[in-house]
Scaffold this motif. Structure first.
Motif, PDB file in Angstrom:
ATOM      1  N   ASN A 110       0.522  -0.812  -0.053  1.00 30.97           N
ATOM      2  CA  ASN A 110      -0.109  -0.284   0.006  1.00 30.97           C
ATOM      3  C   ASN A 110       0.923   1.206  -0.252  1.00 30.97           C
ATOM      4  N   VAL A 111       0.753   1.825  -0.817  1.00 28.13           N
ATOM      5  CA  VAL A 111       1.673   2.909  -0.592  1.00 28.13           C
ATOM      6  C   VAL A 111       0.618   4.638  -0.833  1.00 28.13           C
ATOM      7  N   THR A 112       0.962   5.470  -0.394  1.00 28.20           N
ATOM      8  CA  THR A 112       0.453   6.677  -0.661  1.00 28.20           C
ATOM      9  C   THR A 112       1.131   7.407  -0.800  1.00 28.20           C
ATOM     10  N   VAL A 113       0.217   8.227  -1.995  1.00 29.40           N
ATOM     11  CA  VAL A 113       0.806   9.357  -2.889  1.00 29.40           C
ATOM     12  C   VAL A 113      -0.112  10.371  -2.924  1.00 29.40           C
ATOM     13  N   LYS A 114       1.433  11.574  -2.966  1.00 29.05           N
ATOM     14  CA  LYS A 114       0.367  13.544  -3.037  1.00 29.05           C
ATOM     15  C   LYS A 114       0.877  13.025  -4.828  1.00 29.05           C
ATOM     16  N   THR A 115       0.285  14.166  -4.991  1.00 30.75           N
ATOM     17  CA  THR A 115       0.651  14.669  -6.555  1.00 30.75           C
ATOM     18  C   THR A 115       0.754  16.100  -6.292  1.00 30.75           C
ATOM     19  N   ALA A 116       1.565  17.069  -7.102  1.00 31.78           N
ATOM     20  CA  ALA A 116       1.281  18.157  -7.402  1.00 31.78           C
ATOM     21  C   ALA A 116       1.822  18.691  -8.490  1.00 31.78           C
ATOM     22  N   VAL A 117       1.227  19.911  -9.745  1.00 33.23           N
ATOM     23  CA  VAL A 117       1.862  20.647 -10.184  1.00 33.23           C
ATOM     24  C   VAL A 117       1.100  21.795 -10.579  1.00 33.23           C
ATOM     25  N   GLY A 118       2.774  22.323 -11.119  1.00 36.43           N
ATOM     26  CA  GLY A 118       2.627  23.457 -10.970  1.00 36.43           C
ATOM     27  C   GLY A 118       3.213  24.271 -11.921  1.00 36.43           C
ATOM     28  N   TRP A 119       2.885  25.358 -12.722  1.00 33.06           N
ATOM     29  CA  TRP A 119       3.661  26.629 -14.036  1.00 33.06           C
ATOM     30  C   TRP A 119       5.203  26.772 -12.762  1.00 33.06           C
ATOM     31  N   GLN A 120       5.679  26.898 -13.824  1.00 34.86           N
ATOM     32  CA  GLN A 120       7.064  26.797 -14.012  1.00 34.86           C
ATOM     33  C   GLN A 120       8.173  28.065 -15.041  1.00 34.86           C
ATOM     34  N   ASP A 121       8.350  29.540 -14.324  1.00 38.89           N
ATOM     35  CA  ASP A 121       8.541  29.959 -15.303  1.00 38.89           C
ATOM     36  C   ASP A 121      10.290  29.370 -16.070  1.00 38.89           C
ATOM     37  N   LYS A 122      10.717  29.465 -17.007  1.00 43.76           N
ATOM     38  CA  LYS A 122      11.966  29.168 -17.110  1.00 43.76           C
ATOM     39  C   LYS A 122      12.734  31.198 -18.319  1.00 43.76           C
ATOM     40  N   PRO A 123      12.688  32.164 -18.060  1.00 37.66           N
ATOM     41  CA  PRO A 123      13.463  32.890 -18.471  1.00 37.66           C
ATOM     42  C   PRO A 123      14.245  33.149 -18.633  1.00 37.66           C
ATOM     43  N   GLY A 124      14.881  34.098 -19.577  1.00 38.77           N
ATOM     44  CA  GLY A 124      16.467  34.340 -20.195  1.00 38.77           C
ATOM     45  C   GLY A 124      16.948  32.698 -21.094  1.00 38.77           C
ATOM     46  N   THR A 126      17.204  29.944 -24.843  1.00 45.37           N
ATOM     47  CA  THR A 126      16.577  29.522 -25.540  1.00 45.37           C
ATOM     48  C   THR A 126      15.431  30.277 -25.461  1.00 45.37           C
ATOM     49  N   SER A 127      14.806  28.920 -25.021  1.00 45.25           N
ATOM     50  CA  SER A 127      13.331  29.245 -25.279  1.00 45.25           C
ATOM     51  C   SER A 127      12.061  30.074 -24.012  1.00 45.25           C
ATOM     52  N   GLN A 128      11.283  30.870 -23.726  1.00 44.37           N
ATOM     53  CA  GLN A 128      10.678  31.631 -23.061  1.00 44.37           C
ATOM     54  C   GLN A 128       9.560  31.399 -22.763  1.00 44.37           C
ATOM     55  N   PHE A 129       9.496  29.556 -23.445  1.00 45.82           N
ATOM     56  CA  PHE A 129       8.223  28.791 -22.750  1.00 45.82           C
ATOM     57  C   PHE A 129       7.811  28.706 -21.430  1.00 45.82           C
ATOM     58  N   GLY A 130       7.676  28.774 -20.903  1.00 42.78           N
ATOM     59  CA  GLY A 130       7.033  28.181 -19.471  1.00 42.78           C
ATOM     60  C   GLY A 130       7.048  26.630 -19.189  1.00 42.78           C
ATOM     61  N   THR A 131       7.436  25.577 -18.030  1.00 39.29           N
ATOM     62  CA  THR A 131       6.805  24.378 -18.170  1.00 39.29           C
ATOM     63  C   THR A 131       6.145  23.929 -16.455  1.00 39.29           C
ATOM     64  N   LYS A 132       5.742  22.401 -17.038  1.00 37.72           N
ATOM     65  CA  LYS A 132       5.672  22.280 -16.230  1.00 37.72           C
ATOM     66  C   LYS A 132       5.552  21.477 -15.390  1.00 37.72           C
ATOM     67  N   LEU A 133       5.995  22.279 -13.617  1.00 40.51           N
ATOM     68  CA  LEU A 133       6.384  20.788 -12.704  1.00 40.51           C
ATOM     69  C   LEU A 133       5.729  19.992 -12.287  1.00 40.51           C
ATOM     70  N   VAL A 134       6.174  18.733 -11.853  1.00 46.84           N
ATOM     71  CA  VAL A 134       5.267  17.461 -11.052  1.00 46.84           C
ATOM     72  C   VAL A 134       5.603  16.836 -10.379  1.00 46.84           C
ATOM     73  N   VAL A 135       5.323  17.148  -9.269  1.00 50.20           N
ATOM     74  CA  VAL A 135       5.340  16.206  -8.484  1.00 50.20           C
ATOM     75  C   VAL A 135       4.964  15.380  -7.592  1.00 50.20           C
ATOM     76  N   VAL A 136       5.529  14.393  -7.278  1.00 45.61           N
ATOM     77  CA  VAL A 136       4.842  12.924  -6.836  1.00 45.61           C
ATOM     78  C   VAL A 136       6.007  12.330  -5.264  1.00 45.61           C
TER      79      VAL A 136
END
Length: 749
Positions: A110-124, A126-136
């Motif tokens: 039995n494994v208890t799982v907590k998950t979070a997803v958040g925006w994470q800016d990546k300025p400066g 080669t790409s100005q796209f943001g990313t999504k940070l997935v934490v488990v």
């Protein structure tokens, strides 16, 4: 936060490759399905295997995240505080892809799982796209019951948008055009259109929307979809009376579609019920019709006709519930009414007719005795009656006037017990008087006498029984009782029987009193009948078995004895009681003599488990005790039967079987520890080594006896008689005997 919809996706550029080196031994355990409760693996192996399982759970969630459209990647509820890194903004809505908290079970862990997803800016970069940070964050216990075996681990990965998937506006590059949100969800309302009937849907204009889609269903059926242009703000949905219509709506425009609005329910109305109309003559020239309010009715459609003519609408939307019709004397006036719910009408009422200037109705009398000296008569209001003439009669005497004209609808007449009081009434109205009512008659009850109560013990139920003869003029009896000097309690308020039983409950005195009632009059209380009850099981047993006759008088008090039991001696025997078995008699005679000779209840056979049983074969008797039985017959005397030999004898039919009654007690001290007991038809020998008894009977027993029983060459028997190759055979230590009807007994060694 805002949602982005409808963009194509590409492979994730932020995937993380799981690199794990697991020993061959651990892999084999994992392949077999290691669980947290396993005991054959070492602690190190257990931790390594469970760590690998937790890693797999984490990677499964990462793979789900990578396979999810960028705009839908987030958790369904707010993630746990502290999971996201500083500067990351949580992404969650109720329709997102991942569970913020869940429990996974993999290979028994039995494994208890907590998950979070958040925006994470990546300025400066080669790409100005943001990313999504997935934490488990995963946690588990190597042993479910051991809090000290808990482990946890947190892993994260970065997921970037695919080709054509725009990042949120707050992290997009300067070269990208702003991403527009889809139109908002319309605000939907529902209403009833009574013609039809129909359900009406209305909604507001939504900025940026050029079309709307409505889905509806009726009575829980399948959803039906209808599309409307951007200029429309209403829609009608056909239904039937009583239908339940559910609706929801969404908007669409160049920037996408909204979600559906919350479901709106419209319950289409049911036509109102049929009114119940009553008609009366108001006076010599008017009829009046009335009806009670009909639920849901907003108005009433009222029609009338006179003498069978044409129906005339008096009012198609009347709010009052009365119709007055003027007509000439002798006319027949009819009315009918139906209830309206706005524009919907229910069924017509039954047609109600009234004849103008009819005579008042005949009263209907009801009478009852108030006491043994008076009776009251009542009657409901008679139709068209304005007053009443009342007359009375006692027994068969003359009718006399009580009131020549009264508006009261009751009369009380007095007399004495046994009198028959009679009343008749006729109605008086504008058109004259009615006929006399049916004569109301009430016979006054006589006062019943007080019952005479007697009581006695009921030992079979450990209670006291009370009876009394039937009392004249009594319809029921009130029964009360008390224990000792306690308060009186009601047993039965209106008993129809002439008896009562009261549980003794260990009380020494039970008292009952009874009163006779006839619904109008009551007697005085009876004598207080009292019964003295036993207070112990031995006392109840003495009463139950008619101890005064069977045992005589007691010769002493109850005596506490071994194993928590008690006994009491009487002139002709004793009663013994044990809490596990109850109370049973040990009556003077050969069985009691034998029981006492064996040590009585304090040793030997112990306490009796039943009373003495008579009427056995040949006039015999028996009694069962803790450790066995004592059997007696006139021809054998009394002997006990114990344990193994006793069980063998019982299995062979006791005294009714081949062996008959015992003719000796059990005899011990034979060689090899054997024991035996003699019976009328033979003996039973007991082998202590095998705890088995064998019967010795008939011709084979005689042949064995001729060789000096067990002292001879054949020794002890090792079986009962049985059929072998068509002959009767019995095995012994030194061989066996056979017997046939023609050849007799033959010994074989």
């Amino acid at each position: 936060m805002k949602r982005f919809r409808g963009f194509p996706r590409k492979k994730d550029r932020g995937s993380v490759l799981l690199e794990a080196i697991v020993s061959l031994g651990i892999i084999s355990v994992l392949t077999l399905g290691y669980t947290a409760a396993a005991t054959s693996a070492t602690i190190t192996q257990r931790t390594a295997v469970n760590d690998s399982i937790a890693t797999q759970v984490t990677q499964d969630i990462f793979e789900t995240a990578r396979a999810t459209t960028w705009s839908k990647l987030g958790t369904k509820t707010a993630p746990a505080t502290g999971l996201l890194a500083s500067g990351a903004t949580a992404v969650y809505e109720s329709t997102d892809a991942l569970d913020a908290t869940s429990t996974k079970t993999l290979r028994g862990l039995n494994v208890t799982v907590k998950t979070a997803v958040g925006w994470q800016d990546k300025p400066g970069g080669t790409s100005q796209f943001g990313t999504k940070l997935v934490v488990v964050d995963v946690s588990w216990r190597d042993n479910e019951g051991d809090a000290g075996s808990a482990h946890s681990r947190r892993e994260s990965t970065i997921i970037t948008p695919g080709i054509g998937e725009a990042a949120p506006s707050k992290v997009r590059s300067a070269s990208e055009a702003p991403v527009q949100d889809p139109p908002a969800i319309p605000a939907l309302t529902g209403a009833i259109v009574y013609e039809g009937p129909k359900a009406k849907a209305s909604w507001n204009a939504v900025a940026g929307a050029d079309a709307y889609t409505i889905q509806y269903r009726i009575n829980g059926g399948g959803w039906v979809t209808k599309n409307y242009g951007g200029s429309l703000r209403t829609a009608l949905i056909d239904g039937a009376y009583g239908d339940k219509v559910e609706m929801k709506i969404k908007s669409a425009g160049p920037t996408g579609e909204s979600y559906y609005s919350p479901v709106v329910t419209v319950n289409l109305p049911v036509p109102p019920a049929m009114p119940v109309v009553t008609g009366t003559v108001k006076n010599v020239l008017n009829a009046e019709f009335t009806w009670p309010a009909v639920p849901t009715a907003t108005s009433y459609w009222v029609e009338q006709r006179i003498n069978g003519g044409t129906w005339t609408v008096v009012n198609s939307a009347q709010t009052g519930r009365t119709l007055s019709v003027g007509a000439a004397a002798g006319n027949k006036v009819e009315a009918r009414v139906k209830a309206n719910l706005y524009s919907i009408s229910g069924p017509y009422s039954a047609i109600v007719a009234v004849k103008i200037e009819e005579l008042p109705g005949v009263p209907v009398l009801t009478g009852k005795a108030e006491s043994h000296t008076s009776a009251t008569f009542t009657w409901p209001a008679a139709v068209r009656a304005t007053a009443y003439r009342v007359e009375k009669q006692i027994n068969s005497g003359a009718w006399t006037v009580v009131s020549a004209s009264t508006t009261t609808r009751s009369a009380t007449i007095t007399g004495v017990g046994g009198n028959t009081l009679k009343l008749r009434v006729r109605s008086i109205g504008p058109a004259g008087s009615s006929a006399w009512s049916a004569t109301g008659s009430v016979t006054l009850p006589n006062l019943p006498a007080a019952p005479v109560v007697t009581g006695k013990l009921a030992p079979a139920t450990e209670s006291a029984s009370f009876t009394w003869p039937a009392v004249n003029f009594a319809a029921s009896y009130r029964v009360e009782y008390k224990y000792g000097t306690g308060a009186w309690q009601v047993l039965q308020a209106a008993s129809k029987t002439n008896s009562a039983t009261i549980a003794a409950k260990g009380n020494a005195l039970v008292t009952v009193r009874v009163r006779a009632d006839n619904g109008v009059a009551s007697s005085g209380w009876s004598n207080s009948a009292a019964v003295t009850a036993p207070t112990t099981p031995i006392g109840w047993k003495y009463e139950l078995m008619n101890g005064a006759k069977v045992l005589g008088e007691a010769t002493g008090a109850e005596v506490s004895s071994v194993k928590g039991g008690k006994y009491r001696l009487y002139e002709k025997g004793a009663i013994l009681w044990h809490p596990s078995y109850g109370a049973f008699a040990n009556i003077d005679g050969p069985i009691r003599v034998k029981h006492l000779a064996l040590g009585g209840h304090a040793s030997g056979l112990g306490y009796p488990l039943g009373d003495e049983v008579t009427g056995l074969k040949g006039g015999g008797k028996s009694q069962r005790f803790e450790l066995g039985y004592i059997y007696w017959s006139p021809s054998t005397g009394a002997f006990h039967s114990l344990a193994g030999i006793g069980a063998k004898w019982i299995s062979m039919g006791r005294e009714d079987g081949q062996l008959g009654y015992p003719t000796s007690d059990e005899v011990y001290g034979l060689k090899q520890g054997w024991a035996y007991q003699n019976f009328q038809g033979g003996a039973i020998l007991w082998n202590p080594a095998t705890a088995t008894g064998y019967a010795s009977v008939g011709a084979i027993r005689s042949a064995w006896a001729a060789q000096d029983y067990e002292r001879g060459p054949m020794g002890f028997p090792l079986s009962d008689e049985y059929i072998w190759n068509g002959v009767v055979r019995q095995n012994y230590q030194g061989g066996y005997y056979t017997w046939t009807e023609k050849g007799g007994v033959v010994k074989h060694r």
